[in-house]
Write an enzyme that holds these catalytic residues in place. Sequence first.
Site, PDB file in Angstrom:
ATOM      1  N   SER A 140       0.848  -1.191   0.000  1.00 12.92           N
ATOM      2  CA  SER A 140       0.000   0.000   0.000  1.00 12.92           C
ATOM      3  C   SER A 140       0.879   1.235   0.000  1.00 12.92           C
ATOM      4  O   SER A 140       2.012   1.211   0.484  1.00 12.92           O
ATOM      5  CB  SER A 140      -0.897   0.014   1.245  1.00 12.92           C
ATOM      6  OG  SER A 140      -1.576   1.248   1.379  1.00 12.92           O
ATOM      7  N   TYR A 154      -1.235  -1.094  10.322  1.00 17.36           N
ATOM      8  CA  TYR A 154      -1.485  -1.264   8.889  1.00 17.36           C
ATOM      9  C   TYR A 154      -0.288  -0.789   8.057  1.00 17.36           C
ATOM     10  O   TYR A 154       0.254  -1.546   7.248  1.00 17.36           O
ATOM     11  CB  TYR A 154      -2.748  -0.508   8.471  1.00 17.36           C
ATOM     12  CG  TYR A 154      -3.130  -0.765   7.030  1.00 17.36           C
ATOM     13  CD1 TYR A 154      -3.831  -1.918   6.684  1.00 17.36           C
ATOM     14  CD2 TYR A 154      -2.778   0.118   6.019  1.00 17.36           C
ATOM     15  CE1 TYR A 154      -4.181  -2.170   5.366  1.00 17.36           C
ATOM     16  CE2 TYR A 154      -3.119  -0.126   4.693  1.00 17.36           C
ATOM     17  CZ  TYR A 154      -3.821  -1.271   4.377  1.00 17.36           C
ATOM     18  OH  TYR A 154      -4.147  -1.528   3.070  1.00 17.36           O
TER      19      TYR A 154
END
Length: 266
Positions: A140, A154
């Site tokens: 990401s 995350y």
Amino acid sequence: MARRICLVTGASAGIGQAIARVFAERGYDLALSARREDRLKALAQELNDTWGAQCHTIVADLTDPNAPQRIVQWLYTDGHHVDALVNNAGYGLQGGYLASSWREHAAFMQVMVTAPLELIHLLLPAMQARGFGRIMNVASLAGLLPGVQGATLYGAAKAFLIKTSQALNLENATTGVHVSALCPGFTFTEFHDVNGMRDQVSTLPNWLWQDAKTVAQLGYEGLESNHAIVVSGTANKAIAGLSKLIPDTLALSLMKTQLHKFRRSD
């Protein structure tokens, strides 16, 4: 000549589903893994009808530490090898670090870090022996940016995948195995519906968003070119580049002031 096989985790929706379509279009058969059997079967039928891809569906929950071994064992027992691996399965936990139990955090890290690493460890030796392999770790843009409250693990998990992909890319420079970390930004999938942030992220400008098909195509092209990091889209590349240039204190300040637009931090 036997068709190559690509294993995609988290293939039942979003980017994983789009990546499966790209590999099928490029002549691969697919091993599709996720928790939702009905979606896997529907996708398998679509890929077979559209591109003639033979598809194997493997229902598995990667929070189970035994799942990676079972997935690979199922394929090998059935006489299949894996030429390409897409580690896509993932999700996000909302709220600050203490808003989730340790059990939830441990399960999160199992899915996001441990399972992808184990699948690579299980499948990479045979790829090297055959002189061909493709490994895509879906990371990401968050893994290239400073950490933010409300996404405690995350970004860290995605950064782990990025650094690991870079190292594996170098280690396999002469083996015929390509390794890439795909780093998308905001993508039109059900990800934000699942984590309850659809209303907040919907206020973000359109130029920040990409569709899953575009992300998947860029990821495939980058993997074939053996780029260690593939950041999808001009806007995301600009954001990633800017984050390297500005001081951490300023970057953290910007993340803090903009966080409310796309993340719950309580």
